[in-house]
Design a protein around this motif. Structure first.
Motif, PDB file in Angstrom:
ATOM      1  N   UNK A 162      10.213  61.537  77.549  1.00 19.74           N
ATOM      2  CA  UNK A 162       9.669  62.449  78.574  1.00 19.74           C
ATOM      3  C   UNK A 162       8.158  62.579  78.372  1.00 19.74           C
ATOM      4  N   UNK A 163       7.427  61.562  78.851  1.00 14.51           N
ATOM      5  CA  UNK A 163       5.972  61.583  78.682  1.00 14.51           C
ATOM      6  C   UNK A 163       5.300  62.627  79.574  1.00 14.51           C
ATOM      7  N   UNK A 164       5.852  62.890  80.740  1.00 17.13           N
ATOM      8  CA  UNK A 164       5.188  63.781  81.680  1.00 17.13           C
ATOM      9  C   UNK A 164       4.891  65.153  81.124  1.00 17.13           C
ATOM     10  N   UNK A 165       5.902  65.915  80.694  1.00 17.63           N
ATOM     11  CA  UNK A 165       5.621  67.250  80.147  1.00 17.63           C
ATOM     12  C   UNK A 165       4.724  67.212  78.914  1.00 17.63           C
ATOM     13  N   UNK A 166       4.907  66.208  78.039  1.00 22.36           N
ATOM     14  CA  UNK A 166       4.093  66.132  76.835  1.00 22.36           C
ATOM     15  C   UNK A 166       2.624  65.895  77.173  1.00 22.36           C
ATOM     16  N   UNK A 167       2.355  64.991  78.127  1.00 23.92           N
ATOM     17  CA  UNK A 167       0.962  64.705  78.490  1.00 23.92           C
ATOM     18  C   UNK A 167       0.347  65.846  79.287  1.00 23.92           C
ATOM     19  N   UNK A 168       1.147  66.558  80.057  1.00 24.30           N
ATOM     20  CA  UNK A 168       0.621  67.718  80.787  1.00 24.30           C
ATOM     21  C   UNK A 168       0.157  68.794  79.820  1.00 24.30           C
TER      22      UNK A 168
END
Length: 459
Positions: free
Chosen positions: A244-250
């Motif tokens: 889950x890259x999205x939440x981590x990068x956000x």
């Protein structure tokens, strides 16, 4: 002999000009009414239509002949041709099959139309899967929500579609759908690698991904006021959790939009994600999901079209975004007025045509203008010629009236030369006409009465 009077020709020219204008307006209006529906993938929503194969959606995969595939299906209930990508949960599919005899033929994506036809002609296959497009009998099973599209395009999972088709062929009720995607937190090493690439160049393209370059023009219209981070991953292994890259990068870049591609599944994370991320995804896959399922589009084409859809959603007025500038289009502005312009031209043509008919039926009336009189020069010339002819036949009894008529005509000529008011000239000519009419009655020649005489000149 009387001189022929010159009739004005502008009404006739105006009549045919009105008819020509009506025809031109009609043709423009009819051409503007052409409507067509042409859905093609691998292009911006406002871009030109492309032919099959020109966006890189066809792969090098090939399929055997119909006879060969028929023999393979007869020998095995599940036949996977080389390059096939569709996967499913064998437990759920076996439970759906039950005691039925179901044979499944799985073909790779990116086949051209002839190759797809060969797959469909394998009659002993109960279910045919081309890429991740599932069909059988008269049915085609498709995902209908984000969870189904995410499983299909991120990992090639067609379990829900396959189960739904199998039970539909047996007229059984649809079972409950199961989200085929599980998530995990990216490892520190994975996150560090991606973060470093994003800080260096704004994008991370993993091994196996097919993105060659970010469509900068589409990105500039989708996100005109900020930079965007792109994380591009190949299709993920079936059955394994997705990072889950999205939440981590956000959490690391809260003010920078982040777009993550898992195969041909696109996700948006970052500012205003709650407002339009799901809307953009549902709109995109609702329109293009069928083509994505059977073709092998490169991720560059997928990303470019997705960014075009983000532009459409952002500027649709749904999220208080200003509408984009549209250059002035004269046809679009004038189109509502074209029917009225056409009607006006037709009415003008009919009116002038009716006037021509009335002139032919009543030539005497044709020499009258809006005041009930002929035009000044023609009327003066006609009455002067009548006075000349009457002077040769009149006796003493007609001399006074004729003299007064000639005097009025002379005054009218002088008033016309001095550019006096036309009403004054008409009044003098009316007096002269009355005197000439009296002279003609005195000599007893009806053909010299002004009405009859001038009618003959016009004729």
């Amino acid at each position: 002999m009387t001189e022929p009077a010159i009739r004005p020709r502008w009404p006739e020219a105006l009549r045919w000009l009105a008819l020509g204008a009506a025809l031109v307006v009609l043709v423009i209006f009819l051409l503007a009414q052409r409507h067509s529906v042409d859905v093609s993938y691998g292009e911006s929503p406002s871009g030109p239509t492309i032919d099959e194969g020109s966006a890189g959606e066809l792969s090098d995969a090939d399929v055997p002949s119909v006879d060969e595939m028929t023999a393979l299906v007869a020998a095995d209930d599940v036949v996977r041709l080389p390059g096939s990508i569709a996967r499913w949960d064998p437990v759920r599919v076996r439970a759906a099959i039950g005691d039925s005899e179901v044979r499944i033929l799985v073909a790779p994506p990116g086949l051209d139309s002839d190759e797809r036809d060969r797959v469909r002609e394998v009659d002993n296959a109960t279910v045919r899967i081309i890429g991740t497009q599932v069909s059988g009998g008269f049915y085609q099973a498709v995902a209908t929500d984000l969870a189904g599209w995410r499983a299909q395009f991120a990992t090639g999972d067609v379990t829900d579609q396959l189960v739904a088709l199998i039970v539909a062929l047996d007229d059984r009720p649809d079972p409950a759908e199961v989200d085929g995607v599980r998530w995990r937190e990216p490892t520190e090493s994975e996150l560090a690698t991606v973060t470093a690439d994003l800080r260096a160049g704004g994008q991370h393209v993993a091994d196996g991904a097919t993105l060659t370059e970010v469509p900068r023009r589409a990105a500039a219209t989708a996100f005109p006021d900020r930079d965007v981070h792109y994380v591009v991953l190949p299709r993920q292994p079936y059955g394994e959790p997705l990072p889950a890259y999205g939440p981590a990068l956000t959490a690391i870049f809260p003010d920078i939009p982040t777009i993550v591609l898992y195969g041909t599944w696109v996700e948006y994370h970052g500012p205003a994600a709650d407002e339009f991320a799901d809307v953009a995804a549902a709109s995109f896959y609702g329109q293009f999901g069928d083509r994505l399922s059977r073709y092998d589009y490169p991720q560059t084409a997928v990303l470019g079209t997705y960014l075009g859809r983000v532009t459409d959603v952002r500027y649709a007025g749904l999220f208080d975004r200003p509408l984009p500038y549209q250059p002035f289009d004269p046809l679009r502005v004038a189109l509502p007025a074209l029917p009225w312009l056409f009607a006006g031209c037709v009415v003008l043509f009919l009116a002038l045509s009716a006037r021509s008919v009335l002139r032919a039926a009543n030539p005497a009336g044709a020499r009258r203008d809006l005041l009930g009189h002929s035009t000044v020069p023609a009327r003066l010339a006609g009455l002067t010629a009548l006075a000349v002819e009457l002077s040769a036949v009149t006796g003493r009894r007609g001399d006074p009236a004729l003299t007064r008529a000639i005097s009025k005509l002379t005054a009218a000529r002088a008033a016309l030369d001095d550019d006096l008011a036309r009403r004054h000239v008409h009044a003098l000519l009316t007096d002269a006409e009355a005197e000439l009419d009296a002279t003609a009655r005195t000599v007893g020649i009806d053909g010299y009465r002004p009405d009859a005489y001038l009618q003959g000149r016009l004729a």
